[in-house]
Design a protein around this motif. Structure first.
Motif, PDB file in Angstrom:
ATOM      1  N   GLY A  30      -3.152   5.935 -14.868  1.00  0.00           N
ATOM      2  CA  GLY A  30      -3.156   7.091 -15.789  1.00  0.00           C
ATOM      3  C   GLY A  30      -2.100   7.242 -16.894  1.00  0.00           C
ATOM      4  O   GLY A  30      -2.572   7.634 -17.936  1.00  0.00           O
ATOM      5  N   LEU A  31      -1.049   6.328 -16.583  1.00  0.00           N
ATOM      6  CA  LEU A  31      -0.012   6.488 -17.616  1.00  0.00           C
ATOM      7  C   LEU A  31      -0.145   5.151 -18.599  1.00  0.00           C
ATOM      8  O   LEU A  31       0.383   5.091 -19.689  1.00  0.00           O
ATOM      9  N   GLY A  32      -1.124   4.380 -18.395  1.00  0.00           N
ATOM     10  CA  GLY A  32      -1.405   3.097 -19.171  1.00  0.00           C
ATOM     11  C   GLY A  32      -0.772   2.002 -18.786  1.00  0.00           C
ATOM     12  O   GLY A  32      -0.809   0.858 -19.569  1.00  0.00           O
ATOM     13  N   VAL A  33      -0.133   1.999 -17.411  1.00  0.00           N
ATOM     14  CA  VAL A  33       0.547   1.003 -16.901  1.00  0.00           C
ATOM     15  C   VAL A  33      -0.652   0.136 -16.150  1.00  0.00           C
ATOM     16  O   VAL A  33      -0.951   0.628 -15.320  1.00  0.00           O
ATOM     17  N   PRO A  34      -0.609  -1.187 -16.476  1.00  0.00           N
ATOM     18  CA  PRO A  34      -1.582  -1.996 -15.680  1.00  0.00           C
ATOM     19  C   PRO A  34      -1.253  -2.034 -14.157  1.00  0.00           C
ATOM     20  O   PRO A  34       0.012  -2.111 -13.892  1.00  0.00           O
ATOM     21  N   THR A  35      -2.317  -1.975 -13.364  1.00  0.00           N
ATOM     22  CA  THR A  35      -2.075  -1.553 -11.809  1.00  0.00           C
ATOM     23  C   THR A  35      -3.119  -2.377 -10.922  1.00  0.00           C
ATOM     24  O   THR A  35      -4.055  -2.447 -11.480  1.00  0.00           O
ATOM     25  N   LEU A  36      -2.434  -2.915 -10.050  1.00  0.00           N
ATOM     26  CA  LEU A  36      -3.290  -3.800  -9.012  1.00  0.00           C
ATOM     27  C   LEU A  36      -2.898  -3.137  -7.713  1.00  0.00           C
ATOM     28  O   LEU A  36      -1.762  -3.334  -7.154  1.00  0.00           O
ATOM     29  N   ASP A  37      -4.036  -2.863  -6.957  1.00  0.00           N
ATOM     30  CA  ASP A  37      -3.748  -2.216  -5.564  1.00  0.00           C
ATOM     31  C   ASP A  37      -4.373  -2.988  -4.536  1.00  0.00           C
ATOM     32  O   ASP A  37      -5.090  -3.873  -4.834  1.00  0.00           O
ATOM     33  N   GLY A  38      -4.007  -2.466  -3.372  1.00  0.00           N
ATOM     34  CA  GLY A  38      -4.657  -3.058  -2.040  1.00  0.00           C
ATOM     35  C   GLY A  38      -4.016  -4.348  -1.755  1.00  0.00           C
ATOM     36  O   GLY A  38      -4.554  -5.417  -1.107  1.00  0.00           O
ATOM     37  N   LEU A  39      -2.618  -4.695  -2.238  1.00  0.00           N
ATOM     38  CA  LEU A  39      -1.956  -5.806  -1.891  1.00  0.00           C
ATOM     39  C   LEU A  39      -1.183  -5.850  -0.445  1.00  0.00           C
ATOM     40  O   LEU A  39      -0.583  -6.771  -0.335  1.00  0.00           O
ATOM     41  N   GLY A  40      -1.498  -4.845   0.188  1.00  0.00           N
ATOM     42  CA  GLY A  40      -0.822  -4.953   1.417  1.00  0.00           C
ATOM     43  C   GLY A  40      -1.499  -5.451   2.477  1.00  0.00           C
ATOM     44  O   GLY A  40      -1.952  -6.388   2.384  1.00  0.00           O
ATOM     45  N   ALA A  41      -1.561  -4.904   3.715  1.00  0.00           N
ATOM     46  CA  ALA A  41      -2.101  -5.502   5.064  1.00  0.00           C
ATOM     47  C   ALA A  41      -3.447  -5.821   4.821  1.00  0.00           C
ATOM     48  O   ALA A  41      -4.289  -5.100   4.241  1.00  0.00           O
ATOM     49  N   VAL A  42      -3.963  -6.607   5.551  1.00  0.00           N
ATOM     50  CA  VAL A  42      -5.385  -7.021   5.865  1.00  0.00           C
ATOM     51  C   VAL A  42      -5.692  -6.596   7.441  1.00  0.00           C
ATOM     52  O   VAL A  42      -4.967  -7.117   8.082  1.00  0.00           O
ATOM     53  N   GLY A  43      -6.547  -5.723   7.439  1.00  0.00           N
ATOM     54  CA  GLY A  43      -7.086  -5.426   8.732  1.00  0.00           C
ATOM     55  C   GLY A  43      -8.128  -4.363   8.709  1.00  0.00           C
ATOM     56  O   GLY A  43      -8.924  -4.352   8.002  1.00  0.00           O
ATOM     57  N   GLY A  44      -7.820  -2.974   9.288  1.00  0.00           N
ATOM     58  CA  GLY A  44      -8.625  -2.004   9.100  1.00  0.00           C
ATOM     59  C   GLY A  44      -8.206  -0.856  10.007  1.00  0.00           C
ATOM     60  O   GLY A  44      -7.312  -0.770  10.531  1.00  0.00           O
ATOM     61  N   GLY A  45      -9.215   0.100  10.137  1.00  0.00           N
ATOM     62  CA  GLY A  45      -9.076   1.203  10.875  1.00  0.00           C
ATOM     63  C   GLY A  45      -8.040   2.328  10.444  1.00  0.00           C
ATOM     64  O   GLY A  45      -7.295   2.962  11.126  1.00  0.00           O
TER      65      GLY A  45
END
Length: 380
Positions: free
Chosen positions: A329-344
């Motif tokens: 929202g500030l205009g900073v390029p952002t990539l998410d979901g880089l953490g754990a692989v799994g679920g639940g």
């Protein structure tokens, strides 16, 4: 396009990072328990200081503990994580930390203490940390009411924000998140005896029904906008025309313009019931992470994953929000979901695939390195 730096052997050992995750998981940190969150912050401080060789800033906002490591005079890459969880104290007795057949379990392991451990080990492995900042907040699961200003102040001017929230199904990164608005609609009417003189009352429950239908009608499936009345309350006794009612509404939208459309409609709503009035409370909680803010970062991540010999990266749009919404929202390029692989996430079967932890940490390290060393514009 910059020339990628040569890959190097990554020093993160699986056993070391799994032990960090264990320590984090075994320190319970439910968001609403400020004392527990403070204990967790002390532990994150201790682990981070061991790994990074320097203590973080402790930032307390209205009783909630946040931590920040800044390397260099300015932030070029922001690693964004949180150490609070949705799990109440005592959950660990029922769902203890464990690793069995390559699956790591425990409350908060997937969302998001594995991502936090990855961020710390990633930065610890860097040859050059200049321009890197790690921010670890303590109230993300509540919508970040006490950390939003801190997140925005820290992210402002950064080249990129990398969010260590858990991945989507199959390890997909999150390239788009819907924005969120939250409303409490307070309906005022007039009480009267339901049997003797109901005509003298202004029925807040009736107006609540009209409002509920009108709000739900603002949804637009084609645009990806949902307007969901969630919680309602009205009345005092069974023989009284209700003088007050409340309706809570959850709004999710892919674009800021859709959030604005719904906001204008709710604030412009006029009661159907004569004599009733409505007070609109709340509004936009998180702006959307729109795909243009992540596309070039994802393309970089996909190239790096290929060079590392990892499976081809995928990306998805998700309805849930994260602190990455604020940075985008500030205009900073952002990539998410880089953490754990799994679920639940938020469920008893919360789990992390151990074999993915080190490869994902290597990918994160290469991303940080590439962004730090180039002047690339990382958004469309």
């Amino acid at each position: 396009m910059s020339t990628p730096s040569p890959l190097r052997e990554h020093p993160v050992a699986e056993a070391a990072i799994v032990d960090t995750i264990r320590r984090l998981v075994e320190c319970e940190s439910p968001s609403r328990d400020h004392a527990a969150v403070a204990r967790s912050a002390d532990l994150v401080d201790a682990i981070g200081t061991e790994l990074l060789g320097v203590a973080p800033e402790h930032i307390e906002v209205e009783g909630v503990a946040h931590l920040r490591w800044r390397f260099g005079s300015s932030t070029r890459v922001l690693l964004l994580a949180h150490h609070d969880t949705v799990w109440p104290m005592g959950t660990l007795q029922r769902l203890p930390f464990g690793v069995q057949a390559g699956v790591l379990t425990g409350p908060g392991s997937f969302d998001m203490k594995t991502g936090l451990a990855m961020a710390l080990h990633c930065v610890a492995s860097l040859d050059d940390r200049d321009g890197v900042t790690i921010l670890v907040t303590g109230d993300e699961e509540l919508g970040s009411p006490r950390s939003r200003a801190l997140i925005e102040e820290t992210a402002r001017g950064a080249s990129a924000a990398l969010v260590l929230e858990a991945s989507a199904d199959g390890g997909a990164l999150k390239s788009e998140r819907k924005g969120v608005s939250l409303y409490e609609m307070v309906v005022s009417g007039h009480a009267a005896h339901a049997g003797l003189e109901p005509e003298k009352g202004v029925n807040a429950s009736v107006e609540l029904a009209h409002l509920t239908i009108a709000a739900a009608a603002l949804s637009d499936a084609v645009a990806g906008t949902s307007v969901t009345p969630t919680l309602a309350a009205s009345g005092t006794t069974t023989n009284t025309v209700p003088a007050a009612a409340q309706l809570w509404i959850d709004v999710r939208a892919r674009t800021a313009s859709e959030l604005e459309r719904v906001d204008a409609a709710l604030r412009g709503y006029r009661p159907v019931t004569r004599g009733a009035s409505i007070d609109v409370r709340g509004g936009v909680n998180r702006p959307p992470l729109e795909p243009g803010m992540s596309a070039m970062l994802f393309a970089l991540a996909a190239r790096l994953a290929k060079r590392l010999g990892l499976a081809p990266l995928q990306h998805v749009a998700v309805g849930g929000a994260s602190d990455g919404n604020f940075t985008a929202g500030l205009g900073v390029p952002t990539l998410d979901g880089l953490g754990a692989v799994g679920g639940g996430a938020h469920a008893d079967d919360e789990h992390v695939l151990v074999e993915e932890i080190v490869p994902r940490t290597r990918l994160l390290t290469e991303l940080v390195t590439e962004i730090s060393r180039t002047e690339e514009p990382w958004h469309n």
